[in-house]
Design an enzyme around this catalytic site. Structure first.
Site, PDB file in Angstrom:
ATOM      1  N   LEU A 170       6.792  38.485 -11.433  1.00 37.51           N
ATOM      2  CA  LEU A 170       5.867  37.818 -10.506  1.00 37.51           C
ATOM      3  C   LEU A 170       5.056  38.823  -9.688  1.00 37.51           C
ATOM      4  CD1 LEU A 170       7.948  34.758  -9.227  1.00 37.51           C
ATOM      5  CD2 LEU A 170       6.111  34.791 -10.925  1.00 37.51           C
ATOM      6  N   ARG A 171       5.440  40.097  -9.730  1.00 37.50           N
ATOM      7  CA  ARG A 171       4.673  41.206  -9.132  1.00 37.50           C
ATOM      8  C   ARG A 171       4.640  41.219  -7.608  1.00 37.50           C
ATOM      9  NH1 ARG A 171       5.330  43.912 -13.553  1.00 37.50           N
ATOM     10  NH2 ARG A 171       3.829  43.586 -15.218  1.00 37.50           N
TER      11      ARG A 171
ATOM     12  N   ASP B 229      15.512  45.823 -15.531  1.00 38.89           N
ATOM     13  CA  ASP B 229      14.481  45.535 -16.523  1.00 38.89           C
ATOM     14  C   ASP B 229      13.215  46.354 -16.308  1.00 38.89           C
ATOM     15  OD1 ASP B 229      13.414  43.903 -18.757  1.00 38.89           O
ATOM     16  OD2 ASP B 229      11.950  43.365 -17.230  1.00 38.89           O
TER      17      ASP B 229
ATOM     18  N   HIS C 128      14.696  40.448 -24.166  1.00 36.18           N
ATOM     19  CA  HIS C 128      13.620  40.692 -25.144  1.00 36.18           C
ATOM     20  C   HIS C 128      14.049  41.382 -26.445  1.00 36.18           C
ATOM     21  CE1 HIS C 128      13.629  44.464 -22.927  1.00 36.18           C
ATOM     22  NE2 HIS C 128      12.973  43.970 -21.900  1.00 36.18           N
TER      23      HIS C 128
ATOM     24  N   ASN D  99       6.385  46.376 -24.420  1.00 37.05           N
ATOM     25  CA  ASN D  99       7.644  47.073 -24.636  1.00 37.05           C
ATOM     26  C   ASN D  99       8.814  46.106 -24.475  1.00 37.05           C
ATOM     27  OD1 ASN D  99       9.365  49.222 -25.130  1.00 37.05           O
ATOM     28  ND2 ASN D  99       9.590  49.680 -22.951  1.00 37.05           N
TER      29      ASN D  99
ATOM     30  N   ASP E 168       8.871  37.031 -20.859  1.00 36.23           N
ATOM     31  CA  ASP E 168       8.612  38.395 -20.354  1.00 36.23           C
ATOM     32  C   ASP E 168       7.171  38.484 -19.823  1.00 36.23           C
ATOM     33  OD1 ASP E 168       8.942  40.986 -19.584  1.00 36.23           O
ATOM     34  OD2 ASP E 168       9.257  41.807 -21.590  1.00 36.23           O
TER      35      ASP E 168
ATOM     36  N   HIS F 110      -0.920  42.167 -15.886  1.00 36.88           N
ATOM     37  CA  HIS F 110      -1.599  43.425 -15.565  1.00 36.88           C
ATOM     38  C   HIS F 110      -3.082  43.135 -15.414  1.00 36.88           C
ATOM     39  CE1 HIS F 110       1.740  46.151 -16.070  1.00 36.88           C
ATOM     40  NE2 HIS F 110       2.019  45.655 -17.266  1.00 36.88           N
TER      41      HIS F 110
END
Lengths: 305, 422
Positions: free
Chosen positions: B59-60, B148, B228, B274, B301, B305
């Site tokens: 969620l940044r 993570d 992931h 990744n 995931d 960005h």
């Protein structure tokens, strides 16, 4: 048939007839370089920007001479003079330069695919002068031109590429191009410097140069960068030279008319010994001469779009 | 109506009263007077399922609010049909303390459109050196711990984390990557990386770490969850471990069963992620792992960005893709391809992640205010990332033909998102 491409990004996407077209054009333009006055007005009024995000002497000089002999106006921007040191991104730099209406960008970049990111966003032509470990199309074309001058053909030749295949854009472009032109390619190097699944590119893979040298019509020796030693890829440059260095002793078992090539700059005594680099089989300086002709042809052809 | 936890997949009427499921029956008989107090919705051909849960989201916030916030990320969630998201701790500051966990929960309470389930850091500052205060994190509301985004390279620290987390019954989520093997890598190592001249990340970088963590989970007898999963070898390792009784669960993401590394041929950084996109063989193995239950959950995931990180040379671009608003139709593709039944597919995004995280969500059978998603499985459209609720646009599925969409999302008994036009 007119040349239709706006950009030269890689050999992989070129058709055989396009490569033939470029090589023919290069052969006819080569003569200009031997004149007393080495200049023709072909690209007069065209602007060529050399955008070099990685150190290069040979390729940049070669492109610059090629452009100037065709009377284009040329400008060079290298990492040390660019705004990248001021924090401007590569794409911003190109957008700004684009506003000054250049006709051709010649781009060298340490990141694979960087010229491809630009090509879609500019009306100017983009010529890839080497991107990361991806492609170096003008090098492959000058290699083809040089081989053909010495062997008269490409079809059916056995070409051996020796050395650091994994990190080499020259190897990749040579493999695409020479394979399409009908040559058989063998790659040879230590397992740590062979990229995974390289056989999928249609080449024979070999770990010991002795096994393939006797069949080779052409040996292309790749530069070994010294930092490979620190990356645990090699125990030492010395051991590399012992097992993979091309020297006169190794060439004793080669065909008498084998030619030896190198994209430069050479690490003498590592991948190539002076006794071969300066010996009768070496055509390395012919490669450099043909480089100017090939780059003249590329600059001319993309400006015909 | 599909509720995997109840073994239910049937045509039914549902009565929601004051935000709670009052009745589910094949046919509800409701008096005319009562009907006047209700709003009737015809959901013929639609699926009514427990609200979807995404157990792996970035969620940044705090720290990178220009990419996403708790408000925008949860809006993206409900638009995609999710009623709960588990948010990863690699924020700035890192969620390695009760203070940050409480901040996230308070902000979510005030501005969030759905449930937010904070995941705490295993190590202080994600430095991989010493344990964060996992007990305090749990008390503040963390549902799991993970580093993570970074692997725990120190095997002893991973052992201690697994042992210690057992006190609080928290699952340890492993970002399985040997960063020495993946060092400098930009994409999957193989034919495509060789052709493109991009440094490769071998499958082994993931599998070596999964093998280690499975062995450590067996030793510590702690619940391990593998995030992931992207390779065929990883699926095989997890399947074998589960057979011998290791308490392991695992998730994969839609891009790992939908895309391959061939997508990178144009050097577009939107496909840089990744672990990296793998090969067709891996995609097939992931699908088999989903089908046989080796992979319990599908998470996105979701990694927002901005153009700053993404619109650059491939090599310098950040890893990650957003997924909240594109996952559902891709999960439904698995149903259409007969890989999962509708009930199995819904379980991977509802009761299974709820069970792994130990949260009381993932079923319609509850006395609490309902969390529910209505899915239109037939709706076809071209995905337009420009219309997303997320603040970021790094979606690799932009422009793709999609089938299936969340029609309405109910969170805590209220309509949090609806595409039904009155």
């Amino acid at each position: 048939m007119p040349f239709k491409r706006k950009d030269i990004l890689g050999i992989r996407e070129l058709e055989v007839h396009e490569m033939e077209h470029i090589l023919e054009m290069a052969s006819s333009l080569k003569e200009i370089n031997t004149r007393a006055i080495k200049k023709v007005p072909t690209l007069r009024g065209k602007t060529v920007i050399h955008l070099f995000y990685e150190p290069s002497t040979r390729t940049r000089t070669s492109f610059d001479i090629a452009a100037k002999r065709l009377s284009a106006d040329t400008f060079s921007i290298t990492t040390s003079t660019s705004s990248m040191v001021k924090g401007e991104t590569f794409l911003d730099t190109v957008k700004n330069l684009e506003s000054m209406k250049p006709d051709i960008f010649v781009i060298r970049h340490s990141a694979s695919g960087a010229p491809h990111r630009i090509a879609g966003r500019t009306e100017a032509s983009v010529i890839n002068a080497g991107d990361g470990m991806h492609e170096h199309p003008s090098q492959a074309l000058l290699d083809m031109m040089t081989i053909r001058e010495h062997k008269g053909r490409l079809d059916g030749l056995n070409v051996l590429i020796v050395g650091d295949i994994a990190h080499s854009r020259v190897a990749r472009s040579d493999i695409w191009g020479l394979t399409k032109m009908g040559a058989r390619i063998a790659v040879c190097g230590p397992t740590t410097l062979l990229p995974s699944d390289i056989d999928q590119m249609g080449v024979q893979v070999c770990l010991h140069p002795e096994e393939v040298i006797p069949d080779a019509d052409v040996i292309i020796v790749l530069r070994l960068q010294k930092e490979r030693q620190q990356q645990m890829l090699l125990p030492s440059l010395r051991e590399y030279a012992v097992y993979y260095g091309i020297n006169a002793e190794r060439l004793k078992r080669a065909k008498p008319d084998v030619i030896v090539m190198h994209p430069g700059p050479i690490n003498r005594g590592v991948e190539l010994n002076p006794d071969v680099a300066d010996g009768p089989h070496s055509v390395i300086l012919d490669q450099v001469t043909n480089g100017v002709a090939v780059r003249m042809a590329l600059l001319y052809l993309v400006s015909q779009k | 109506m599909i509720d995997p936890l109840q073994g239910m997949d049937a045509l039914a009427d549902v009565l929601i009263w004051e935000g709670r499921v009052a009745e589910i029956r094949p046919r509800l008989e409701i008096s005319r007077e009562r009907l006047a107090e209700l709003q009737e919705m015809d959901m013929t051909g639609k699926w009514i399922v427990p609200g979807l849960i995404d157990m792996h989201v970035h969620l940044r916030e705090p720290g990178e609010e220009y990419k996403e916030t708790i408000a925008s990320g949860t809006r993206a969630a409900v638009a995609g049909g999710y009623v709960a998201v588990a948010c990863m701790p690699n924020t700035r500051p890192v969620n390695d303390s009760a203070t940050v966990t409480r901040f996230i929960l308070e902000r979510a309470e005030r501005e969030g459109a759905c449930h937010v389930l904070p995941v705490g850091a295993i190590s202080k500052g994600l430095q991989g050196e010493s344990l964060s205060e996992i007990g305090e994190l749990r008390a503040a509301g963390a549902v799991a711990v993970t580093d993570d985004g970074r692997p725990i390279m120190d095997s002893l620290l991973m052992r201690r984390a697994l042992e210690y987390a057992r006190i609080f019954d928290l699952p340890v989520i492993s970002h399985a990557e040997d960063s020495r093997l993946s060092h400098g890598g930009l994409m999957n190592e193989g034919t495509v990386s060789t052709m493109l001249g991009l440094r490769g990340i071998p499958s082994a970088a993931e599998e070596v770490m999964i093998a280690r963590d499975l062995i450590l989970a067996e030793l510590a007898q702690c619940r391990l969850h593998i995030a992931h999963v992207s390779t065929a070898g990883s699926v095989r390792l997890i399947r074998q471990a589960r057979e011998r009784g290791v308490p392991v669960t695992a998730e994969t993401a839609p891009h790992y069963f939908t895309l391959t590394d061939e997508a990178l041929m144009g050097f577009d950084p939107v496909f840089k992620v990744n672990p990296p996109l793998r090969t067709e063989d891996d995609v097939q193995a992931i699908k088999r792992g989903l089908r046989d239950g080796t992979l319990d959950a599908i998470a996105t995931d979701h990694a927002p960005h901005s153009v700053l990180e993404k619109d650059t040379e491939f090599e310098f671009a950040a890893n990650g893709m957003i997924g909240l608003e594109s996952a559902l139709p891709l999960i439904l593709d698995l149903v259409r391809a007969d890989i999962l039944t509708p009930s199995e597919a819904i379980a991977k995004v509802s009761c299974n992640p709820a069970r792994i995280l130990g949260v009381p969500l993932g079923t319609l059978q509850t006395r609490e205010p309902v969390n529910l998603t209505v899915i239109d499985p037939d709706k076809t459209y071209i995905l337009d990332a420009g219309q997303f609720e997320s603040k970021s646009r790094n979606c690799p599925f932009h422009g793709r033909h999609m089938q299936g969409q969340a029609l309405m999302t109910l969170v805590k008994g209220s309509i949090a998102y609806s595409r039904i036009t009155p």
